[in-house]
Enzyme design. Structure first.
Site, PDB file in Angstrom:
ATOM      1  N   TRP A  16       0.686  -1.763   0.083  1.00  0.00           N
ATOM      2  CA  TRP A  16      -0.258   0.601   0.020  1.00  0.00           C
ATOM      3  C   TRP A  16       0.583   1.462   0.622  1.00  0.00           C
ATOM      4  O   TRP A  16       2.180   1.453   0.665  1.00  0.00           O
ATOM      5  CB  TRP A  16      -0.836   0.255   1.414  1.00  0.00           C
ATOM      6  N   MET A  17       0.288   2.296  -1.585  1.00  0.00           N
ATOM      7  CA  MET A  17       1.348   3.590  -0.722  1.00  0.00           C
ATOM      8  C   MET A  17      -0.358   5.040  -1.053  1.00  0.00           C
ATOM      9  O   MET A  17      -1.496   4.406  -1.454  1.00  0.00           O
ATOM     10  CB  MET A  17       1.871   4.165  -1.900  1.00  0.00           C
ATOM     11  N   ASP A  19      -0.282   9.559   0.202  1.00  0.00           N
ATOM     12  CA  ASP A  19       0.390  10.687  -0.269  1.00  0.00           C
ATOM     13  C   ASP A  19       2.278  10.208  -0.319  1.00  0.00           C
ATOM     14  O   ASP A  19       2.611   9.748   0.066  1.00  0.00           O
ATOM     15  CB  ASP A  19       0.955  11.163   0.967  1.00  0.00           C
ATOM     16  N   GLN A  35       3.302   7.289   2.381  1.00  0.00           N
ATOM     17  CA  GLN A  35       3.406   6.984   2.864  1.00  0.00           C
ATOM     18  C   GLN A  35       2.691   5.488   2.433  1.00  0.00           C
ATOM     19  O   GLN A  35       2.148   4.811   1.088  1.00  0.00           O
ATOM     20  CB  GLN A  35       1.874   7.077   3.554  1.00  0.00           C
ATOM     21  N   PHE A  75       3.323   9.832   9.722  1.00  0.00           N
ATOM     22  CA  PHE A  75       2.480  10.378   8.830  1.00  0.00           C
ATOM     23  C   PHE A  75       2.777  11.453   7.195  1.00  0.00           C
ATOM     24  O   PHE A  75       3.940  11.601   7.747  1.00  0.00           O
ATOM     25  CB  PHE A  75       1.431  10.799   9.163  1.00  0.00           C
ATOM     26  N   ASP A 150       0.631  16.867   8.791  1.00  0.00           N
ATOM     27  CA  ASP A 150       1.395  16.606   7.726  1.00  0.00           C
ATOM     28  C   ASP A 150       2.370  18.591   7.074  1.00  0.00           C
ATOM     29  O   ASP A 150       1.246  18.546   6.487  1.00  0.00           O
ATOM     30  CB  ASP A 150       0.123  16.959   6.237  1.00  0.00           C
ATOM     31  N   GLU A 201      -5.644  19.123   4.747  1.00  0.00           N
ATOM     32  CA  GLU A 201      -4.875  18.002   5.083  1.00  0.00           C
ATOM     33  C   GLU A 201      -3.632  18.619   4.170  1.00  0.00           C
ATOM     34  O   GLU A 201      -3.889  19.151   2.817  1.00  0.00           O
ATOM     35  CB  GLU A 201      -5.031  16.214   4.138  1.00  0.00           C
TER      36      GLU A 201
HETATM   37  C1  FRU Z   1      -4.041  12.465   3.361  1.00  0.00           C
HETATM   38  C2  FRU Z   1      -3.885  12.098   4.619  1.00  0.00           C
HETATM   39  C3  FRU Z   1      -2.996  12.642   5.167  1.00  0.00           C
HETATM   40  C4  FRU Z   1      -2.224  11.914   6.783  1.00  0.00           C
HETATM   41  C5  FRU Z   1      -1.921  10.867   5.723  1.00  0.00           C
HETATM   42  C6  FRU Z   1      -1.886   9.691   6.676  1.00  0.00           C
HETATM   43  O1  FRU Z   1      -4.019  10.880   2.651  1.00  0.00           O
HETATM   44  O2  FRU Z   1      -4.708  11.559   5.240  1.00  0.00           O
HETATM   45  O3  FRU Z   1      -3.520  13.732   6.458  1.00  0.00           O
HETATM   46  O4  FRU Z   1      -1.283  12.056   7.428  1.00  0.00           O
HETATM   47  O5  FRU Z   1      -3.019  10.734   4.927  1.00  0.00           O
HETATM   48  O6  FRU Z   1      -1.328   8.271   5.992  1.00  0.00           O
END
Ligand code: FRU
Length: 482
Positions: A16-17, A19, A35, A75, A150, A201
């Site tokens: 899984w990927m 952001d 991510q 995150f 973020d 976000e």
């Molecule tokens: C955006 C988000 C961010 C958070 C991350 C968690 O897609 O919800 O706000 O840091 O993904 O994976």
């Protein structure tokens, strides 16, 4: 070849990927962190995956950059080159890389606290290969804001300090620091501005020159989920001023970086050559991101896009985005055509490269519709509706029933300021995605599609009573990069 796997877009090797994170250019390499959950193809305890590239297209996978620890999951966040070693993390005169991210504490979340997201930092003294977490983490604690995350950090030349933009539910907050460790809150923006259909976000704040002038403006990107123009996740932007403390804008309308369903959480590179603003987004949407029909990996990034800021004749500032220059070196086997399509007629072009292609032409009017299809009769449609919106219809594009909205939402983009013609239409297709750039990136739409076979046919329909001229139609294959 794995079914639906993008061939020239970045995707994780497996699992899984979401952001893009920590995008920083350093010593000839573009670093892309993201991510990442290495144990599953759905979201889970977040790590920062890592890849590097010389040209933003061909990527080399690297070992995981950051792993969860006692303070929580890792995150989204950013990274900077600390050129003057303000943090003191640098060794022997070498500038350290510093990553700034959100800690998400799943235990605190479960216990129903509102303080489970805090900000932490880590540094690298080997050019991003390995990272050490700062022992003073968290550098920004949480005083009771549920969504507090973020961090995007930049150096603010005018005041000689670091600025961090953070999101706090329904607004952005601006912090300053001299050393990346101690942060002070100076201003907030957005409670009464912009779209608020969901949580804010992944912010980004940067200064840009207005194209063709010496004027400078500040641009603030804010992703929002849900609440995007075509449902689910999307990225809005504001153009205004930043004085080192807070952001202000006179902008009234809602502006979107990309009107399609599949460009989320995108931000720009720190320290890019020529101060270019290079944007990468996550090519998915939280509406269905976890159930898209892929097996060993999930999701890809958008093509890297260069942003530029234009001022139109009405005095409005608009952000254009267009594939980075280096992309053109992967484009090959160009087929060039000029066509006249009879009134209410259609032309069918067969080309085996269409599934991984760049299609572009100069449109002389908006009276056309395009259908990208395969031998199974699956088609994705592009064109303008009676109200003048550009649309993408993927209801018959292939696999659509893994989620309710995926096939049924007809994506629309109001193109009020698009010239009547001629204007360039560019569509980049990579197995399971289509990225549309109208008039060199004035209007952009990105959508995932999951055809059961690669697309290999383009139908151009003339929806008017006069001959439709399509000039300089070019269909090129795009090289596989991995
Ligand atoms: C955006 C988000 C961010 C958070 C991350 C968690 O897609 O919800 O706000 O840091 O993904 O994976």
């Amino acid at each position: 070849m794995e079914k639906h796997r993008p061939q020239f877009h970045f995707s994780p090797e497996k699992m899984w990927m979401n952001d893009p994170n920590g995008m920083v250019y350093h010593k000839g390499d573009y670093h892309l962190f993201y991510q990442y959950y290495p144990d599953s193809t759905v979201w889970g305890p977040m790590h920062w995956g890592h890849a590097i590239s010389k040209d933003l297209i061909k990527w080399e996978h690297q070992p995981i950059g950051l792993c969860p620890d006692d303070l929580g999951y890792i995150f989204s966040g950013s990274a900077v080159v600390d050129k003057d070693n303000t943090s003191g993390f640098g060794e022997e005169g070498e500038a350290p890389l510093v990553a700034i991210f959100t800690y998400h504490d799943p235990v605190g979340e479960k216990e129903g606290k509102n303080t489970f997201q805090t900000q932490g930092i880590a540094y690298s003294t080997d050019d991003g290969k390995t990272w050490v977490k700062y022992d003073g983490n968290p550098v920004i604690p949480n005083e009771g804001i549920r969504d507090f995350r973020d961090p995007k950090v930049m150096w603010h030349e005018e005041t000689g300090q670091w600025i961090m933009t953070l999101v706090a539910g329904d607004h952005a907050q601006f912090f300053s620091s001299s050393n990346l460790k101690e942060w002070k809150l100076n201003g907030t923006f957005g409670k009464d501005k912009g779209a608020h259909g969901g949580v804010w976000e992944c912010p980004d704040l940067f200064k840009m020159k207005v194209e063709g002038s010496e004027e400078e403006k500040w641009v603030l990107l804010i992703s929002i989920n849900p609440g995007a123009p075509n449902q689910g996740s999307g990225t809005q932007y504001f153009v205004g001023e930043f004085d080192g403390k807070t952001f202000t804008t006179e902008q009234k309308e809602h502006l979107w970086v990309d009107w399609g369903t599949d460009n989320y959480a995108g931000v720009t590179y720190s320290n890019a050559p020529n101060d270019d603003k290079i944007f990468i987004g996550w090519m998915s949407n939280w509406m269905y991101a976890q159930v898209t029909p892929t097996k060993t990996w999930r999701s890809a990034m958008t093509l890297p896009r260069k942003l530029n800021l234009q001022r139109d004749t009405k005095g409005h500032y608009l952000l254009y985005s267009y594939p980075v220059k280096s992309f053109s070196t992967y484009v090959e086997n160009k087929e060039e055509l000029s066509l006249e399509v009879a009134p209410n007629g259609r032309e069918i072009i067969k080309n085996k490269n269409l599934g991984q292609s760049e299609i572009s032409f100069i449109a002389t009017s908006k009276d056309f519709q395009l259908e990208l299809g395969n031998d199974k009769g699956e088609v994705v449609e592009f064109g303008f509706d009676a109200e003048g919106n550009f649309m993408i219809d993927r209801s018959k594009s292939g696999k659509v029933d893994f989620q309710e909205g995926f096939g049924t939402i007809i994506q629309k983009m109001p193109v009020v300021d698009l010239p009547k013609g001629p204007f360039e239409v560019k569509i980049v297709v990579d197995w399971s995605s289509a990225e549309v750039f109208l008039n060199k990136g004035q209007y952009v739409m990105t959508a995932q599609v999951f055809p059961n076979d690669l697309y290999n046919q383009l139908v151009i329909k003339n929806e008017s009573n006069v001959v439709l001229e399509i000039n300089n139609l070019e269909i090129s294959a795009v090289e596989r990069v991995w």
